[in-house]
Design an enzyme around this catalytic site. Structure first.
Site, PDB file in Angstrom:
ATOM      1  N   ASP A  94     -29.355  10.127 -33.327  1.00 58.20           N
ATOM      2  CA  ASP A  94     -28.764  10.606 -34.580  1.00 58.20           C
ATOM      3  C   ASP A  94     -28.658   9.446 -35.567  1.00 58.20           C
ATOM      4  OD1 ASP A  94     -27.253  11.711 -36.641  1.00 58.20           O
ATOM      5  OD2 ASP A  94     -25.929  12.799 -35.264  1.00 58.20           O
TER       6      ASP A  94
ATOM      7  N   HIS B 100     -28.453  18.420 -42.059  1.00 55.20           N
ATOM      8  CA  HIS B 100     -28.637  17.196 -41.271  1.00 55.20           C
ATOM      9  C   HIS B 100     -29.946  17.280 -40.486  1.00 55.20           C
ATOM     10  CE1 HIS B 100     -27.409  13.439 -39.651  1.00 55.20           C
ATOM     11  NE2 HIS B 100     -27.165  13.864 -38.417  1.00 55.20           N
TER      12      HIS B 100
ATOM     13  N   CYS C  59     -30.532  10.822 -44.079  1.00 59.35           N
ATOM     14  CA  CYS C  59     -30.882  11.079 -42.684  1.00 59.35           C
ATOM     15  C   CYS C  59     -32.361  11.427 -42.520  1.00 59.35           C
ATOM     16  CB  CYS C  59     -30.009  12.193 -42.115  1.00 59.35           C
ATOM     17  SG  CYS C  59     -30.141  13.773 -42.989  1.00 59.35           S
TER      18      CYS C  59
END
Length: 568
Positions: free
Chosen positions: A497, A476, A336
């Protein structure tokens, strides 16, 4: 036939001879080496030597016959008595043997029932034989030695054994029956009792009923207080796997394994596997993202949506055009941070102010971003973070965060800062100051306007020329591309996201699905309730001199009045 050297008795078996020696000659010739005392037991002889000859003075024994008076005596230089610890000169009668011996031979004799005539006859027989080697008897036991030196060491062992009970009594544990070899060991042993509260639990006699049980209890308590080494090793390996530091390979290897499993399950043909693998290798060699996870124009699509849909929104601020990048099979579960960095770079490529430092308009691939971060470490940026990853990212599945983003941007001569929202500032563990700071960030473009213009109300919809914000929390990261302000004054973040799929991101591009897709982009204060957040904000371009003067470590700014003042 076996013949007794003492009395001349003959036996057939060696066991019978041992029995004869034990029963007939054990104590018959025990005598004091310092005087004429004889015919006593071993214990009586030890007591006699320690009391009658404490200083080892030699008192010649009266002549006891021609045979005994002619026997030479040998002095053994020193050994200590158990009471006075004085040097005693041991004088021992040598014996003659018909067979040569080496070292020491143990012969046990006890007072037997044999007649005097037979005893005298056997003694005359021994004296008449030619002596091949002198033998010396121990005055404390029935041991016969061939050397005075050996006899001396043997007698010293006797006296040391007599001293041992006294030492053991002195070094015995007062809580249990354990005997320690020295005072230090005894102290440590007693302290173990005190540490585990057992000192007051012993019986009136002061002795623990079972030393073994006590040891088991102490071991069990220690195991309960401290996890075993095997458990610690398992936890350490688990953390390594969690953060991608277990050496199991990086993006390329994970992608290959995913395709191999697809082939094994029949979801992919072997020919397709080799074709896709060749394309992947070609993309990795070029260092450019292959575009398979990229969705272009999502912020432009949001701008078009808010132009027609106002509802209860008072104002909306958007970042510069930004593309969405989602995770792929090669970085699922750990990529991520890299994907958000790709979103940020895609936006910077469209801003003219960053053209001087971003000459290559292509977005780097994920392994290429790993190599670029390693190059930033080699320049001396964030050495502490580099040591955490052992100076290596390429070929690993290691997670990156705000400090790695800062290091890479600085190496590209892009000014960046990290703002730390270290604790909740609102009810229910919310972060209202984070929302206020984001609003100040998107409103900063109007701060340079004239006072007459600044007093006007801002337009309802504003798309700025500011890059998106990198938002990090535990586990995250996401990208903030805008903010809504409701008519009641509440705020809502607009977030892309990387965990969302490419198909979900493409729903923003369609008029039929954009309304539903925007709901997945909004983040209200109630949905951001992690304990701590960090934001990476891009500030502009650094000159070569400014890059050299840039801090080695990221400048973490704690959010508060000063941080808000900086943007006002």
């Amino acid at each position: 036939m076996l013949t007794c050297d003492i009395c001349g008795e003959e036996t057939l078996l060696a066991e019978d001879m041992k029995t004869h020696l034990l029963l007939s000659h054990a104590e018959s010739e025990v005598r004091c080496p310092l005087c004429s005392l004889s015919g006593v037991s071993h214990d009586e002889l030890r007591f006699h030597i320690s009391s009658a000859h404490p200083e080892g003075q030699w008192s010649p024994a009266p002549a006891a016959g021609p045979a005994e008076s002619s026997e030479p005596r040998c002095a053994s230089p020193s050994y200590s008595t158990p009471t006075g610890h004085s040097a005693v000169t041991a004088l021992v009668r040598p014996k003659q043997s018909t067979a040569p011996e080496r070292g020491c031979s143990s012969v046990r004799r006890s007072k037997g029932d044999g007649g005097d005539g037979q005893h005298i006859k056997a003694k005359q027989k021994r004296l008449s034989l030619t002596s091949e080697e002198e033998r010396f008897s121990c005055p404390m036991c029935a041991l016969v030695c061939s050397s005075c030196d050996v006899l001396q060491e043997h007698v010293e062992l006797h006296l040391q054994e007599q001293c041992l009970p006294e030492e053991e009594t002195r070094l015995r544990c007062p809580v249990c029956s354990v005997v320690c070899s020295d005072s230090v060991s005894l102290q440590e042993h007693v302290e173990l009792h005190l540490d585990h509260g057992t000192a007051g639990n012993y019986s009136a006699a002061g002795v623990c009923s079972s030393d073994l049980e006590l040891a088991r209890q102490l071991q069990q308590q220690e195991e309960e207080q401290r996890p075993g080494e095997e458990q610690e090793e398992r936890e350490f390996k688990k953390l390594q796997r969690q953060f991608g530091l277990d050496g199991t390979g990086g993006y390329r290897r994970q992608m290959e394994r995913t395709m191999e499993r697809a082939v094994a399950r029949g979801l992919m043909a072997p020919a397709d596997f080799h074709c896709k693998r060749a394309e992947m290798m070609e993309s990795l060699a070029s260092g450019v993202d292959d575009g398979r996870t990229r969705t272009r124009g999502v912020v432009r699509a949001l701008y078009e949506y808010y132009q027609t849909d106002s509802r209860d929104r008072d104002h909306v601020w958007l970042s510069a055009d930004t593309d969405h990048f989602c995770s792929s099979a090669g970085d699922k579960g750990w990529g991520c941070g890299y994907r958000n960095l790709q979103m940020l770079l895609s936006s910077l490529h469209g801003i003219d102010a960053y053209s001087p430092v971003l000459t290559d308009k292509a977005v780097p691939s994920l392994p290429r971003l790993q190599s670029m971060t390693e190059a930033a470490w080699e320049e001396g940026l964030d050495p502490q973070g580099a040591s955490h990853f052992n100076q290596r990212l390429l070929g690993t599945r290691a997670w990156i965060g705000a400090t790695e983003i800062y290091s890479l941007l600085t190496s590209l001569r892009i000014s960046a800062s990290i703002i730390d929202f270290h604790q909740p500032t609102g009810p229910g563990d919310t972060h209202p100051q984070l929302f206020d700071w984001v609003k100040q960030y998107f409103c900063q473009s109007s701060s340079s306007s004239s006072s007459s213009i600044s007093r006007r109300l801002p337009p309802r919809l504003i798309q700025t020329r500011l890059p998106p914000l990198y938002l990090q929390h535990q586990g995250h990261s996401r990208s903030i591309v805008g903010l809504e302000q409701k008519k009641n004054g509440s705020h809502c973040l607009l977030v892309l996201d990387p965990g969302s799929s490419a198909s979900d991101a493409r729903k923003l591009l369609s008029r039929d699905t954009v309304s539903a897709a925007v709901r997945h982009v909004r983040r209200f204060p109630s949905s951001l309730k992690h304990k701590q957040y960090q934001v990476v904000a891009v500030r502009g371009v650094l000159s070569e001199e400014e890059k050299q003067e840039a801090p080695v470590y990221p400048m973490l700014k704690e959010i508060g009045k000063e941080a808000l003042k900086h943007l006002s």
